[in-house]
Design a protein around this motif. Structure first.
Motif, PDB file in Angstrom:
ATOM      1  N   HIS A 103      -4.113  -1.697   5.521  1.00 41.17           N
ATOM      2  CA  HIS A 103      -3.206  -0.696   6.105  1.00 41.17           C
ATOM      3  C   HIS A 103      -3.064  -0.818   7.619  1.00 41.17           C
ATOM      4  O   HIS A 103      -3.109   0.180   8.344  1.00 41.17           O
ATOM      5  N   HIS A 154       0.785   3.570  -2.432  1.00 47.87           N
ATOM      6  CA  HIS A 154      -0.101   4.672  -2.878  1.00 47.87           C
ATOM      7  C   HIS A 154       0.659   5.869  -3.450  1.00 47.87           C
ATOM      8  O   HIS A 154       0.409   7.015  -3.047  1.00 47.87           O
ATOM      9  N   ASP A 175       0.818  -1.215   0.000  1.00 46.02           N
ATOM     10  CA  ASP A 175       0.000   0.000   0.000  1.00 46.02           C
ATOM     11  C   ASP A 175       0.854   1.267   0.000  1.00 46.02           C
ATOM     12  O   ASP A 175       0.754   2.099   0.889  1.00 46.02           O
TER      13      ASP A 175
HETATM   14 FE   LIG Z   1      -4.285   0.674   0.082  1.00 48.50          FE
END
Ligand SMILES: [Fe+2]
Ligand SMILES: [Fe+2]
Length: 273
Positions: free
Chosen positions: A196, A10, A8
């Motif tokens: 997360h 991002h 994650d």
């Molecule tokens: Fe995510």
């Protein structure tokens, strides 16, 4: 054998904060530095999805720039924020490994623990899916080497976490996956991202887990109607250490901020342990 799991990330276009608050690029740069500083060094790095925020070419460009200093080989699979075409362009060797099918999923055979990466992406949806085709592929791959310790890695966890808004964008087909995994006790772990936070569950006879994000974390709010929210708790990643002699895979969570220490354990002027 040491597996690092980053998830994650991002990554946004250069100079853009995620959700007006999170410098995800700076977070990834710190994570790369922390992984490169590990001694012993990891043999490989798994990236369990949401590598970019919107799956654009620009984001994959910055992602690859940030990942370039990483010394260990990378094995990414897509999350709901990724785009298969963009990922295939950024990781051509992975696209070759996955072959011509519609999904970016593949096995890694080069280390004592076998790795099976699954593609749970449903374009345009926050939730994921393991459809009949993907489950069939998983079953066939696991059937090839039933006696070899195996780690499955995927973006969407196959279990409900209790964080309502994340569970509502969970994994369709998780029941079918549970049946496949139950038939394959060589699966040591199902390593996931998406939520997360560090989370573990005994699931389908193995351990399924979620690693923390290298950037922002999802608020720990177990109310069914909890609003979707993130917190800037310390970001991290996980290290999964295979001890071949003991036949044990042990998982650690590493935080990458600078904390005080390490200090020796002293008591009354004497070193204790
Ligand atoms: Fe995510
Ligand atoms: Fe996700």
């Amino acid at each position: 054998m040491l597996i690092a799991q980053l998830t994650d990330l991002h990554i946004k276009p250069a100079g853009r904060l995620a959700y007006r608050r999170v410098d995800t690029a700076a977070c990834l740069a710190r994570a790369v530095e922390a992984v490169n500083a590990l001694d012993p060094a990891p043999d490989l790095v798994l990236l369990t999805g949401d590598l970019t925020d919107f799956g654009t070419e620009e984001e994959y460009g910055l992602l690859m720039e940030l990942l370039r200093p990483l010394q260990a080989p990378l094995f990414p699979i897509p999350g709901n924020h990724d785009a298969r075409a963009g990922m295939a362009g950024a990781f051509p060797a992975i696209a070759r490994r996955a072959g011509p099918g519609p999904f970016l999923q593949y096995t890694v055979e080069d280390w004592p623990v076998r790795l099976v990466g699954l593609d749970t992406l449903v374009p345009g949806s926050g939730g994921g899916e393991l459809c009949a085709e993907r489950l069939g592929w998983l079953e066939a791959r696991l059937g090839e080497q039933p006696d070899r310790p195996t780690v499955v890695f995927q973006h969407h966890p196959p279990f409900a976490t209790g964080i309502g808004h994340m569970d509502r964008i969970g994994l369709a087909g998780a029941g079918g996956q549970a049946e496949v995994i139950r038939r394959n006790p060589q699966v040591e772990r199902v390593l996931c991202g998406h939520v997360h936070r560090p989370i573990q569950a005994r699931w389908a006879g193995t351990i399924a887990s979620v690693a923390p994000s290298t950037a922002h974390q999802v608020a720990l709010d177990l109310r069914e109607e909890a609003p979707s929210a993130f917190v800037l708790e310390p970001p991290g990643f996980q290290l999964h250490r295979w001890d071949a002699g003991a036949g044990l895979l042990v998982s650690h969570t590493a935080l990458m901020e600078g904390f005080d220490g390490p200090y020796p354990f002293f008591e009354d002027g004497k070193l204790i342990d």
